[in-house]
Design a protein around this motif. Structure first.
Motif, short mmCIF file in Angstrom:
data_model
loop_
_atom_site.label_atom_id
_atom_site.label_comp_id
_atom_site.label_asym_id
_atom_site.label_seq_id
_atom_site.Cartn_x
_atom_site.Cartn_y
_atom_site.Cartn_z
N ALA A 53 6.00 -9.54 1.51
CA ALA A 53 6.22 -9.34 3.02
C ALA A 53 7.58 -8.21 2.52
N LEU A 54 8.45 -8.43 1.95
CA LEU A 54 9.17 -7.31 1.49
C LEU A 54 8.70 -5.70 1.02
N ALA A 55 7.99 -5.92 0.10
CA ALA A 55 7.28 -4.90 -0.42
C ALA A 55 6.44 -4.07 0.76
N GLU A 56 5.66 -4.68 1.35
CA GLU A 56 4.82 -4.16 2.60
C GLU A 56 5.79 -3.54 3.69
N ARG A 57 6.85 -4.10 3.94
CA ARG A 57 7.81 -3.61 4.97
C ARG A 57 8.43 -2.27 4.29
N LEU A 58 8.82 -2.26 3.18
CA LEU A 58 9.39 -1.15 2.57
C LEU A 58 8.36 0.01 2.35
N ASP A 59 7.14 -0.39 1.88
CA ASP A 59 6.04 0.46 1.59
C ASP A 59 5.86 1.74 2.69
N HIS A 60 6.22 1.14 4.03
CA HIS A 60 5.99 1.94 5.21
C HIS A 60 7.07 2.93 5.52
N SER A 61 8.27 2.41 5.31
CA SER A 61 9.59 3.07 5.70
C SER A 61 10.19 3.76 4.47
N TRP A 62 10.08 3.12 3.34
CA TRP A 62 10.73 3.66 2.07
C TRP A 62 9.92 4.47 1.07
N GLY A 63 8.86 4.00 0.82
CA GLY A 63 8.08 4.34 -0.40
C GLY A 63 7.40 3.19 -1.01
N ARG A 64 6.29 3.62 -1.62
CA ARG A 64 5.59 2.27 -2.18
C ARG A 64 6.50 1.78 -3.38
N VAL A 65 6.83 0.39 -3.36
CA VAL A 65 7.44 -0.42 -4.29
C VAL A 65 6.61 -0.54 -5.32
N THR A 66 7.06 -0.11 -6.63
CA THR A 66 6.36 -0.24 -7.78
C THR A 66 6.87 -1.61 -8.75
N ARG A 67 8.38 -1.44 -8.74
CA ARG A 67 8.95 -2.34 -9.69
C ARG A 67 10.06 -3.21 -8.97
N VAL A 68 10.51 -4.39 -9.44
CA VAL A 68 11.35 -5.23 -8.73
C VAL A 68 12.09 -6.00 -9.86
N THR A 69 13.50 -5.93 -9.93
CA THR A 69 14.27 -6.85 -11.00
C THR A 69 15.32 -7.80 -10.09
N VAL A 70 15.24 -8.93 -10.66
CA VAL A 70 16.20 -9.83 -10.35
C VAL A 70 16.90 -10.54 -11.76
N ASN A 71 17.90 -11.15 -11.47
CA ASN A 71 18.81 -12.19 -12.25
C ASN A 71 18.03 -13.29 -12.06
N PRO A 72 17.62 -13.88 -13.28
CA PRO A 72 16.88 -15.11 -13.24
C PRO A 72 17.64 -16.50 -12.64
N ALA A 73 19.09 -16.26 -12.68
CA ALA A 73 19.95 -17.40 -12.07
C ALA A 73 19.52 -18.10 -11.06
N PHE A 74 18.84 -17.57 -10.05
CA PHE A 74 18.66 -18.36 -8.64
C PHE A 74 17.05 -18.56 -8.30
N TRP A 75 16.08 -18.02 -9.41
CA TRP A 75 14.98 -18.04 -9.22
C TRP A 75 14.13 -18.88 -10.26
N PRO A 76 13.53 -20.08 -9.92
CA PRO A 76 12.94 -20.91 -10.81
C PRO A 76 11.67 -20.14 -11.68
N VAL A 77 10.88 -19.63 -10.91
CA VAL A 77 9.65 -18.93 -11.48
C VAL A 77 9.97 -17.45 -11.14
N ILE A 78 9.74 -16.48 -12.24
CA ILE A 78 9.54 -14.98 -11.81
C ILE A 78 8.03 -14.75 -12.46
N PRO A 79 7.35 -14.43 -11.44
CA PRO A 79 6.01 -13.83 -11.71
C PRO A 79 6.00 -12.37 -12.52
N ARG A 80 5.17 -12.05 -13.44
CA ARG A 80 5.14 -10.66 -13.87
C ARG A 80 4.76 -9.65 -12.95
#
Length: 190
Positions: A53-80
């Motif tokens: 949902a975040l990528a789709e919202r930004l794809d239209h107004s900002w440009g196609r999202v190709t990559r995302v990075t996070v810190n794993p501290a608060f994310w139990p599973v990080i998909p590739r």
């Protein structure tokens, strides 16, 4: 916290709820000067469910999202990889190098966005304050500093509330400093 890397890419996840996103207003040159470009308040800690949902919202107004990075501290599973309508977003993580309260988004056309991640369990009033603070043009506070300031303000409000409750139940506030309790002393100290 142990991090689990999900190497599968499936489209079998439940539909994503609408993205709760607030972006810093852009200047005439198209840039926003400051440490953050906005704030994102996900509904859960499931990146596979929240990122589309975040990528789709930004794809239209900002440009196609190709990559995302996070810190794993608060994310139990990080998909590739996360499938988004029409393309795939690659997900990476940095444990020590990236602020745990920040999400970095990259695109081919618009470079990068730095977003404050507001924890899903955050009270709506606190989330509104954080979104506002993160979208202040020229803001110089880091994502972690904004979160710490909000925790401090919340603790102070809670403490005042407990003190007011105590006073209404018959307690009294301690006397101001320099104003001793007990009988007044004479001018000669007797």
């Amino acid at each position: 916290m142990a991090v689990t890397i999900d190497r599968t890419t499936t489209g079998e996840h439940a539909p994503s709820p609408p993205a709760r996103l607030s972006l810093t207003p852009r200047t005439a040159s198209g840039t926003a000067s400051g440490l953050l470009d906005g704030a994102w308040w996900p509904h859960s800690r499931d990146l596979s469910r929240e990122l589309p949902a975040l990528a789709e919202r930004l794809d239209h107004s900002w440009g196609r999202v190709t990559r995302v990075t996070v810190n794993p501290a608060f994310w139990p599973v990080i998909p590739r990889r996360v499938p988004v309508t029409g393309h795939t977003v690659h997900v990476g993580w940095f444990a020590n190098e990236q602020d745990p309260h920040k999400l970095l988004l990259f695109s081919y056309t618009a470079d990068r966005l730095d977003l404050l991640i507001i924890p899903p369990e955050t009270d709506p009033a606190a989330a509104a304050r954080l979104m506002s603070a993160a979208t202040t043009p020229g803001g110089l506070l880091t994502a972690s500093r904004l979160m710490e300031d909000e925790r401090t303000a919340d603790d102070a409000t809670e403490s005042r509330g407990r003190e007011e409750e105590w006073e209404t139940e018959g307690g009294t506030a301690p006397p101001p400093a320099g104003n001793p309790t007990g009988s007044p002393r004479s001018a000669r100290g007797m």
